[in-house]
Design an enzyme around this catalytic site. Sequence first.
Site, PDB file in Angstrom:
ATOM      1  N   SER A 558       9.091 -12.242   5.353  1.00 20.42           N
ATOM      2  CA  SER A 558       9.933 -12.916   4.368  1.00 20.42           C
ATOM      3  C   SER A 558       9.833 -12.199   3.036  1.00 20.42           C
ATOM      4  CB  SER A 558       9.492 -14.376   4.197  1.00 20.42           C
ATOM      5  OG  SER A 558      10.121 -14.992   3.093  1.00 20.42           O
ATOM      6  N   TYR A 571       3.412 -21.510   2.893  1.00 26.91           N
ATOM      7  CA  TYR A 571       4.388 -20.653   3.568  1.00 26.91           C
ATOM      8  C   TYR A 571       4.229 -19.199   3.133  1.00 26.91           C
ATOM      9  CZ  TYR A 571       8.981 -18.732   4.856  1.00 26.91           C
ATOM     10  OH  TYR A 571      10.002 -17.967   5.368  1.00 26.91           O
TER      11      TYR A 571
END
Length: 681
Positions: A558, A571
Amino acid sequence: MKMADHPAAEALLARSHRLGADPRNTNYAGGNTSAKGTATDPVTGGDVELMWVKGSGGDLGTLTGAGLAVLRLDRLRALTDVYPGVDREDEMVAAFDYCLHGKGGAAPSIDTAMHGLVEAPHVDHLHPDSGIALACAADGEELTAECFGDTVVWVPWRRPGFQLGLDIAAVKEANPRAVGCVLGGHGITAWGDTSEECERNSLHIIRTAERFLAERGRPEPFGPVLDGYEPLPGAERRERAAALAPYVRAVASQDRPQVGHFDDSEAVLDFLARAEHPRLAALGTSCPDHFLRTKVRPLVLDLPPSVPADEAVARLEELHAAYREEYAAYYAAHATPDSPAMRGADPAIVLIPGVGMFSFGKDKQTARVAGEFYVNAINVMRGAESVSTYAPIEEAEKFRIEYWALEEAKLRRMPEPKPLATRVALVTGAGSGIGKAIARRLAAEGACVVVADLNGDSAAAVAEELGGPDRAVAVRADVTSEEQVEEAFRAAVLAFGGVDLVVNNAGISISKPLLETSAKDWDLQHDIMARGSFLVSREAARVMIAQELGGDIVYIASKNAVFAGPDNIAYSAAKADQAHQVRLLAAELGGHGIRVNGVNPDGVVRGSGIFAGGWGAQRAATYGIEEEKLGEFYAQRTLLKREVLPEHVANAVFALTGGDLTHTTGLHVPVDAGVAAAFLR
């Protein structure tokens, strides 16, 4: 009227479908059927005699009008006047093109002469196991007479071609009571005045041969069961097969990578348990369709299933070296100066007593069909041994067909393979969103795909969309579970022989400020993305190292792996863990030819399982916008002002694995439409 709409062609297609639907009648893509009839010549307006015949390639069970060749009978029969003899009979195949009627249709096959020269309106040429069993028995001619009397005539072995057509035509003319013939070492041919009569005669030959073998045959034609060679119990057998599969694939892929198929059916296991299987396997297959798919003979492990796996692997490597030497000697013994180059010396069939059969090919369908053909060969051996002795055609004849110039020409007409052909991909989280887009792209580029997802129904739907078992299989896998990850890879290697390309895509996102983030939030995200990626990559490395074919591992990380923002501690930390796994594994696995790279997406809203699971609504509320506008909102924060879609991430995965970046490992590719704060430094 289209030629395929002619009543004779329509009846031919219907008959072909019925015959091809039953594997007892003929093997996949084996045999051909024909019908003769009268049509109007569009040039003269007069009648013209035509023949419709299954063309080169294709399968009787799924034959369409486009798969028929349509020829003028007057021109086809006139070829007998210019036939130069058996030494030059291959030239006649090109002459068939000058007999074609109209445009379109399939290319005429080598068996066209058999159908055109036999004086019967309808002809079937088939490869039933029962018929080939008689054709490959040492005293096949006598057995044929005993079985059928004078209604089915023996034709000695001759390679398919123009001369065989002349032979069968002469046999029919000399035997007016005959409804067909058994072709030594090959199959059967039947004929009839109507389509129904021809089909009836074909089935009469096949079923009569079946009954003859069952009633006349002796029990246990493969001999007694060898002590210690009994099949392993089901679960243990599959586990053993999965453990051996990557090593077996390495054996089959030394010359070029192959896709595999595993078969542990009763017919295979019984054959490998019996005392005579080494002798019979060494004799090889006989019917031309069989050994073109299975190679001249299989590689057979000569150890019982009780030996340790590492001992079995070591012995496979020894046997493989000997197999390659023997195949090279076979080629050298029979090749002529104008023979095609040797196509490779690896086996297409590997037999493991107590475990089953691995078959290999350029794709899953080819591998599966090769295995089906070897099961046909086992059935033929059983039938022949039950009433006589299995006696296949000589190796010199096998070589003439395997390295036939016409077969080589057919191979050269095949389309170029796609970039990921022969590669097996496993994608986690592939039931939706980014993972689904990646699975679609890899399959479109030629890969076999294992669709892994926590939601088994979603995985199954994607696998079906990609084309079903010959293209994709579904596995339910929770990547946080060691056992489920191991089982997913077992399913992959049993479905396709191994794994070459793994995409760590499974993920989840819970966005909260630090003080609201619970230990459970932290553990869940790290379990799925950090631990899950580690478990998947570890199993992938085990398989890839055993295969000795290199491989690719791709992490879908990500932008958050490198971008420090608020309210995302769990996350982003898990994604940073994934990003460093890329660097660590690239350094560790490079010596095995395994490349490890990452893709860093951002703002992928449309189709995303994460966003659909509530995160999208949460993010939209944070920004004060409507949820359906979230993708557009993210796009406006980027340098390119473009929305990122799952397909864009899939494109990056293909760019990393499709063959152009062969010297790239340890790389992270941003797919975020330009986020300056996430630039790699």
